[in-house]
Design a protein around this motif. Structure first.
Motif, mmCIF file in Angstrom:
data_model
loop_
_atom_site.group_PDB
_atom_site.id
_atom_site.type_symbol
_atom_site.label_atom_id
_atom_site.label_comp_id
_atom_site.label_asym_id
_atom_site.label_seq_id
_atom_site.Cartn_x
_atom_site.Cartn_y
_atom_site.Cartn_z
ATOM 1 N N ASP A 30 0.818 -1.217 0.000
ATOM 2 C CA ASP A 30 0.000 0.000 0.000
ATOM 3 C C ASP A 30 0.852 1.268 0.000
ATOM 4 O O ASP A 30 0.617 2.189 -0.779
ATOM 5 N N SER A 31 1.847 1.309 0.888
ATOM 6 C CA SER A 31 2.668 2.524 0.988
ATOM 7 C C SER A 31 3.587 2.680 -0.231
ATOM 8 O O SER A 31 3.876 3.805 -0.644
ATOM 9 N N VAL A 32 4.033 1.571 -0.802
ATOM 10 C CA VAL A 32 4.852 1.652 -2.017
ATOM 11 C C VAL A 32 4.004 2.147 -3.190
ATOM 12 O O VAL A 32 4.457 2.959 -4.006
ATOM 13 N N LEU A 124 0.301 15.018 6.127
ATOM 14 C CA LEU A 124 0.780 13.635 6.179
ATOM 15 C C LEU A 124 -0.078 12.804 5.246
ATOM 16 O O LEU A 124 -1.309 12.912 5.246
ATOM 17 N N LEU A 125 0.550 11.955 4.435
ATOM 18 C CA LEU A 125 -0.177 11.051 3.535
ATOM 19 C C LEU A 125 0.088 9.608 3.939
ATOM 20 O O LEU A 125 1.239 9.216 4.164
ATOM 21 N N LEU A 126 -0.979 8.809 4.047
ATOM 22 C CA LEU A 126 -0.869 7.397 4.406
ATOM 23 C C LEU A 126 -1.606 6.532 3.394
ATOM 24 O O LEU A 126 -2.525 7.001 2.708
ATOM 25 N N ALA A 151 -18.257 5.681 11.010
ATOM 26 C CA ALA A 151 -17.784 6.534 9.915
ATOM 27 C C ALA A 151 -16.403 6.112 9.438
ATOM 28 O O ALA A 151 -15.992 6.437 8.328
ATOM 29 N N GLY A 152 -15.680 5.382 10.284
ATOM 30 C CA GLY A 152 -14.357 4.893 9.891
ATOM 31 C C GLY A 152 -13.366 6.014 9.640
ATOM 32 O O GLY A 152 -13.393 7.062 10.288
ATOM 33 N N MET A 153 -12.488 5.769 8.677
ATOM 34 C CA MET A 153 -11.467 6.758 8.317
ATOM 35 C C MET A 153 -11.977 7.663 7.200
ATOM 36 O O MET A 153 -12.852 7.275 6.431
ATOM 37 N N GLN A 154 -11.408 8.860 7.102
ATOM 38 C CA GLN A 154 -11.792 9.798 6.054
ATOM 39 C C GLN A 154 -10.625 10.047 5.104
ATOM 40 O O GLN A 154 -9.460 9.991 5.511
ATOM 41 N N THR A 155 -10.960 10.333 3.847
ATOM 42 C CA THR A 155 -9.923 10.624 2.861
ATOM 43 C C THR A 155 -9.121 11.850 3.278
ATOM 44 O O THR A 155 -7.899 11.882 3.164
ATOM 45 N N LEU A 156 -9.815 12.859 3.797
ATOM 46 C CA LEU A 156 -9.158 14.073 4.296
ATOM 47 C C LEU A 156 -9.552 14.246 5.756
ATOM 48 O O LEU A 156 -10.720 14.444 6.076
ATOM 49 N N LEU A 166 -4.395 15.074 7.336
ATOM 50 C CA LEU A 166 -4.015 13.690 7.052
ATOM 51 C C LEU A 166 -4.793 13.264 5.819
ATOM 52 O O LEU A 166 -6.031 13.277 5.825
ATOM 53 N N VAL A 167 -4.081 12.904 4.755
ATOM 54 C CA VAL A 167 -4.713 12.542 3.486
ATOM 55 C C VAL A 167 -4.504 11.054 3.218
ATOM 56 O O VAL A 167 -3.387 10.545 3.342
ATOM 57 N N ARG A 168 -5.606 10.378 2.841
ATOM 58 C CA ARG A 168 -5.558 8.953 2.512
ATOM 59 C C ARG A 168 -6.051 8.777 1.067
ATOM 60 O O ARG A 168 -7.231 8.458 0.836
#
Length: 332
Positions: A30-32, A124-126, A151-156, A166-168
């Motif tokens: 994922d991170s790569v 920060l980007l993950l 709601a879980g995680m958000q893109t922004l 924090l951007v996903r």
């Protein structure tokens, strides 16, 4: 798909004026994928500044060292600055009486926060993906949660306890798509053998729970993603209403948080409990570790018509009812 994702990511970054970016890169798929996505994004938007952060957890012996070397080589090849650190997570977990999962996550974010502040990054980007989103929501649901948990995680989002974005970018992308794209482009990545160990709760959900639910609903990831989006909209509305109610109810914020009991009692249950959570967060710094039962007991106590009483919410944070007001404060 890749080019569309690049454009979507650039749009999010430009809309929020985010240029100097810190990428969390473990060396996994994922991170790569995120790393190469951002290299492509920089080709379209040369003003983007990319740097990488990698924390060696020292949980897998030589494999951990190999992941570190892989990430350093990846950055060196592509002329991307790389920030690294090494911690004995097992020791930290024992010292803080945490699981390895929680200790590792806390250490990573502590590392990220220090870098964000020291080097004045914009965000920060993950590399969290659609599978991670589903696992997070199922994990929250299993433990018991409210709207925010569903709601879980958000893109922004914001890095917890900070004002840094924090951007996903990969949050809507399934793991299978990521692996397929990496394979097609012949991009290598590291394999973490512990991801197969179902003694870890996340892995148990990933390898045993999600496959069973996917037999019931083959479009499980998309379904959970839609539900998360709806819950995020609902949670956003609730937060706005809570802020209005909080401002109506609070009378003083120094040295203690003091609230009008009469106005508090006029609000609906969900708003009252949200006011208490916000007061908790004002004192503690975040909304974590506050259980539903404690909130419920505090709310019941505040609805009682007479008497002075104190309830501890946890972490030495107390709610004290006296006369026509109540106070929220941390005991010394």
């Amino acid at each position: 798909m890749f080019s569309l994702l690049v454009k979507q990511t650039i749009r999010i970054l430009q809309q929020n004026k985010l240029k100097k970016l810190l990428l969390g890169v473990s060396g996994g798929s994922d991170s790569v994928f995120l790393f190469h996505l951002m290299l492509s994004a920089r080709d379209y938007a040369p003003s983007l500044g990319l740097e990488v952060a990698h924390l060696n957890h020292n949980l897998r012996g030589l494999d951990s060292d190999s992941d570190l070397a892989f990430v350093q080589s990846l950055c060196q090849t592509n002329k991307i600055p790389c920030h690294t650190n090494s911690l004995m997570i097992a020791n930290l977990a024992g010292k803080n009486k945490q699981s390895l999962e929680l200790a590792a996550r806390a250490a990573r974010f502590d590392f990220f926060k220090k870098l964000l502040k020291k080097h004045d990054f914009d965000a920060l980007l993950l590399g969290h993906n659609a599978n991670d989103q589903a696992e997070t929501i199922l994990f929250n649901l299993t433990r018991g949660c409210g709207i925010a948990g569903l709601a879980g995680m958000q893109t922004l989002d914001l890095v917890s306890g900070t004002s840094w974005p924090l951007v996903r970018p990969l949050l809507a992308v399934p793991k299978t798509t990521i692996i397929k794209e990496l394979s097609k482009k012949k991009i290598p990545f590291c394999q973490d053998k512990t991801n197969q160990d179902t003694t870890y709760t996340r892995n148990l959900i990933r390898h045993e729970v999600v496959p069973v639910l996917s037999r019931i609903n083959p479009n499980l990831l998309a379904t959970i993603s839609r539900t998360a989006h709806l819950m995020q909209e609902l949670n956003s509305y609730l937060e706005k209403q809570t802020q209005l109610a909080y401002e109506q109810t609070i009378q003083s914020s120094h040295p203690k948080l003091v609230f009008s009991l009469a106005i508090y009692r006029q609000h609906d249950l969900i708003i009252r409990q949200s006011i208490l959570r916000q007061a908790w967060a004002e004192i503690k710094g975040d909304k974590t570790d506050l259980g539903y039962e404690r909130i419920q007991k505090a709310d019941n106590m505040l609805l009682q018509t007479a008497g002075h009483k104190t309830i501890e919410l946890g972490n030495h944070i107390c709610v004290y009812k006296k006369g026509d007001r109540f106070e929220v404060f941390k005991q010394d």
